[in-house]
Design a protein around this motif. Structure first.
Motif, PDB file in Angstrom:
ATOM      1  N   UNK A   2      -6.099  -0.262   0.583  1.00  0.00           N
ATOM      2  CA  UNK A   2      -6.527   0.636  -0.491  1.00  0.00           C
ATOM      3  C   UNK A   2      -7.196   1.861   0.109  1.00  0.00           C
ATOM      4  N   UNK A   3      -7.022   2.990  -0.558  1.00  0.00           N
ATOM      5  CA  UNK A   3      -7.720   4.215  -0.172  1.00  0.00           C
ATOM      6  C   UNK A   3      -8.119   4.940  -1.446  1.00  0.00           C
ATOM      7  N   UNK A   4      -9.217   5.645  -1.381  1.00  0.00           N
ATOM      8  CA  UNK A   4      -9.659   6.441  -2.514  1.00  0.00           C
ATOM      9  C   UNK A   4     -10.518   7.581  -2.016  1.00  0.00           C
ATOM     10  N   UNK A   5     -10.691   8.557  -2.844  1.00  0.00           N
ATOM     11  CA  UNK A   5     -11.519   9.675  -2.445  1.00  0.00           C
ATOM     12  C   UNK A   5     -11.571  10.718  -3.533  1.00  0.00           C
ATOM     13  N   UNK A   6     -12.413  11.710  -3.261  1.00  0.00           N
ATOM     14  CA  UNK A   6     -12.600  12.788  -4.221  1.00  0.00           C
ATOM     15  C   UNK A   6     -12.953  14.063  -3.482  1.00  0.00           C
ATOM     16  N   UNK A   7     -12.306  15.111  -3.842  1.00  0.00           N
ATOM     17  CA  UNK A   7     -12.605  16.377  -3.172  1.00  0.00           C
ATOM     18  C   UNK A   7     -12.959  17.457  -4.144  1.00  0.00           C
ATOM     19  N   UNK A  20       0.332   6.171   9.270  1.00  0.00           N
ATOM     20  CA  UNK A  20       1.657   5.705   9.642  1.00  0.00           C
ATOM     21  C   UNK A  20       1.689   4.228   9.992  1.00  0.00           C
ATOM     22  N   UNK A  21       0.609   3.747  10.581  1.00  0.00           N
ATOM     23  CA  UNK A  21       0.494   2.329  10.941  1.00  0.00           C
ATOM     24  C   UNK A  21      -0.305   1.552   9.901  1.00  0.00           C
ATOM     25  N   UNK A  22      -0.801   2.236   8.868  1.00  0.00           N
ATOM     26  CA  UNK A  22      -1.691   1.636   7.860  1.00  0.00           C
ATOM     27  C   UNK A  22      -2.897   0.976   8.523  1.00  0.00           C
ATOM     28  N   UNK A  75      -4.670  17.161   2.157  1.00  0.00           N
ATOM     29  CA  UNK A  75      -6.114  17.418   2.203  1.00  0.00           C
ATOM     30  C   UNK A  75      -6.901  16.136   2.511  1.00  0.00           C
ATOM     31  N   UNK A  76      -6.439  14.990   2.018  1.00  0.00           N
ATOM     32  CA  UNK A  76      -7.109  13.722   2.312  1.00  0.00           C
ATOM     33  C   UNK A  76      -6.997  13.425   3.811  1.00  0.00           C
ATOM     34  N   UNK A  77      -5.793  13.577   4.341  1.00  0.00           N
ATOM     35  CA  UNK A  77      -5.581  13.332   5.768  1.00  0.00           C
ATOM     36  C   UNK A  77      -6.386  14.310   6.614  1.00  0.00           C
ATOM     37  N   UNK A  78      -6.412  15.566   6.196  1.00  0.00           N
ATOM     38  CA  UNK A  78      -7.186  16.568   6.922  1.00  0.00           C
ATOM     39  C   UNK A  78      -8.671  16.206   6.954  1.00  0.00           C
ATOM     40  N   UNK A 115      -2.645   6.711  -1.839  1.00  0.00           N
ATOM     41  CA  UNK A 115      -1.766   5.783  -1.131  1.00  0.00           C
ATOM     42  C   UNK A 115      -2.186   5.808   0.345  1.00  0.00           C
ATOM     43  N   UNK A 116      -2.698   4.686   0.899  1.00  0.00           N
ATOM     44  CA  UNK A 116      -3.188   4.721   2.283  1.00  0.00           C
ATOM     45  C   UNK A 116      -2.109   5.002   3.315  1.00  0.00           C
TER      46      UNK A 116
END
Length: 138
Positions: free
Chosen positions: A133-138, A49-51, A15-18, A8-9
């Protein structure tokens, strides 16, 4: 970062934000008028916060021309960063902002993330990406 791809963007996990606060070179993909992708290295800041994601650049750059060519509704773009097996992508509609307050905010956020104040540039603008949209993988 979660092992799922979708994020969710406006409400990423810690961890995504970090990962987006770490110092990483990113890429910005815009579309040329003929529809082909134009991918360039950039610095990106992420403000869930502001997308918004922000990219500071020169008003005469190709990326600015591509975004402006899309018209008032903005251009579809993506920014991405990779570190080993970790990756994160933000997508949305980009517009070019020239208002001094918006440019100053983007410069402040850039300096915070990348640990240095960019050189003065009277031709600086900010590409603001309204995130969808946001996506990622850690």
């Amino acid at each position: 970062m979660a092992t799922t791809y979708s994020v969710d963007p406006g409400d990423p996990d810690a961890s995504y934000l970090s990962f987006w606060r770490e110092k990483h070179l990113c890429t910005l993909t815009t579309l040329r008028p003929d529809g082909t992708p134009h991918l360039v290295p950039v610095g990106v800041t992420y403000d869930p916060g502001a997308l918004l994601a922000r990219v500071i650049t020169n008003r005469t750059s190709a990326k600015v021309r591509h975004v402006r060519a899309a018209g008032a509704g903005g251009a579809p773009v993506a920014v991405c960063q990779v570190d080993g097996r970790r990756w994160a992508t933000l997508e949305g509609r980009a517009v070019v902002r020239t208002e001094p307050g918006r440019v100053e905010e983007a410069v402040r956020r850039y300096a915070e993330r990348y640990g240095r104040m960019p050189s003065p540039n009277p031709s600086r603008v900010v590409i603001e990406i309204a995130l969808t949209r946001a996506m990622g993988r850690g």
